[in-house]
Design a protein around this motif. Structure first.
Motif, mmCIF file in Angstrom:
data_model
loop_
_atom_site.group_PDB
_atom_site.id
_atom_site.type_symbol
_atom_site.label_atom_id
_atom_site.label_comp_id
_atom_site.label_asym_id
_atom_site.label_seq_id
_atom_site.Cartn_x
_atom_site.Cartn_y
_atom_site.Cartn_z
ATOM 1 N N UNK A 210 0.814 -1.222 0.000
ATOM 2 C CA UNK A 210 0.000 0.000 0.000
ATOM 3 C C UNK A 210 0.843 1.265 0.000
ATOM 4 N N UNK A 211 2.099 1.184 0.443
ATOM 5 C CA UNK A 211 2.973 2.361 0.452
ATOM 6 C C UNK A 211 3.565 2.643 -0.928
ATOM 7 N N UNK A 212 3.432 1.707 -1.849
ATOM 8 C CA UNK A 212 4.020 1.850 -3.177
ATOM 9 C C UNK A 212 3.127 2.689 -4.087
ATOM 10 N N UNK A 213 3.715 3.233 -5.127
ATOM 11 C CA UNK A 213 2.939 4.015 -6.094
ATOM 12 C C UNK A 213 1.908 3.113 -6.771
ATOM 13 N N UNK A 214 0.903 3.731 -7.353
ATOM 14 C CA UNK A 214 -0.145 2.948 -8.014
ATOM 15 C C UNK A 214 0.429 2.137 -9.173
ATOM 16 N N UNK A 215 1.436 2.659 -9.845
ATOM 17 C CA UNK A 215 2.084 1.942 -10.946
ATOM 18 C C UNK A 215 2.729 0.663 -10.446
ATOM 19 N N UNK A 216 3.475 0.761 -9.354
ATOM 20 C CA UNK A 216 4.160 -0.409 -8.800
ATOM 21 C C UNK A 216 3.141 -1.375 -8.207
ATOM 22 N N UNK A 217 2.118 -0.862 -7.545
ATOM 23 C CA UNK A 217 1.071 -1.723 -7.000
ATOM 24 C C UNK A 217 0.431 -2.555 -8.105
ATOM 25 N N UNK A 218 0.184 -1.936 -9.237
ATOM 26 C CA UNK A 218 -0.435 -2.651 -10.356
ATOM 27 C C UNK A 218 0.466 -3.790 -10.833
ATOM 28 N N UNK B 53 10.096 -8.084 -9.077
ATOM 29 C CA UNK B 53 10.898 -6.897 -9.320
ATOM 30 C C UNK B 53 10.003 -5.827 -9.941
ATOM 31 N N UNK B 54 9.935 -4.679 -9.296
ATOM 32 C CA UNK B 54 9.111 -3.581 -9.814
ATOM 33 C C UNK B 54 9.885 -2.279 -9.690
ATOM 34 N N UNK B 55 9.579 -1.343 -10.576
ATOM 35 C CA UNK B 55 10.305 -0.078 -10.605
ATOM 36 C C UNK B 55 9.363 1.025 -11.077
ATOM 37 N N UNK B 56 9.593 2.216 -10.550
ATOM 38 C CA UNK B 56 8.947 3.412 -11.074
ATOM 39 C C UNK B 56 9.958 4.544 -11.010
ATOM 40 N N UNK B 57 9.516 5.767 -11.258
ATOM 41 C CA UNK B 57 10.451 6.896 -11.304
ATOM 42 C C UNK B 57 11.106 7.181 -9.954
ATOM 43 N N UNK B 58 10.516 6.704 -8.876
ATOM 44 C CA UNK B 58 11.081 6.981 -7.549
ATOM 45 C C UNK B 58 11.995 5.878 -7.033
ATOM 46 N N UNK B 59 12.067 4.735 -7.721
ATOM 47 C CA UNK B 59 12.988 3.704 -7.269
ATOM 48 C C UNK B 59 12.621 2.297 -7.692
ATOM 49 N N UNK B 60 13.366 1.355 -7.108
ATOM 50 C CA UNK B 60 13.170 -0.069 -7.393
ATOM 51 C C UNK B 60 12.676 -0.755 -6.126
#
Length: 96
Positions: free
Chosen positions: A6-14, A48-55
């Motif tokens: 739940x603390x992750x961005x919506x992109x990473x959650x998806x 393994x997931x990544x977005x603009x704020x990190x891995x």
């Protein structure tokens, strides 16, 4: 584990929820979505997931014919997975 997700961005959650759905359906997750950690313990893997704020990584264990257990999630800040993160996942695995 749900709190971490739940603390992750919506992109990473998806990405994470899509991966979990595939695992529930008995699929094997390919690279780069998942990587085997069998060199550490048989049946151990990481999402393994990544977005603009990190891995981000979620270490999970597949017990064939039984379940997929989410053991530990963390923000990856170095090239190599820190030993303390692996030790925590292995400690939780022993508690199963």
């Amino acid at each position: 584990m749900e709190e971490f997700i739940k603390t992750l961005s919506s992109t990473v959650q998806e990405v994470v929820y899509d991966a979990l759905t595939l695992l529930e359906d008995g699929e094997t997750l390919p690279m780069p979505l998942s990587r085997s950690l069998a060199n550490i313990h048989k049946g151990l893997h990481e999402i393994r997931a990544r977005d603009s704020s990190g891995a981000y990584r979620i270490i999970y264990y597949i017990k064939v014919g039984e379940a997929v257990y989410l053991l530990h999630g963390f923000t990856k800040k170095t090239q190599k997975t820190p030993q303390k993160e692996l030790r925590l996942a292995l400690r939780r695995l022993k508690e199963l």
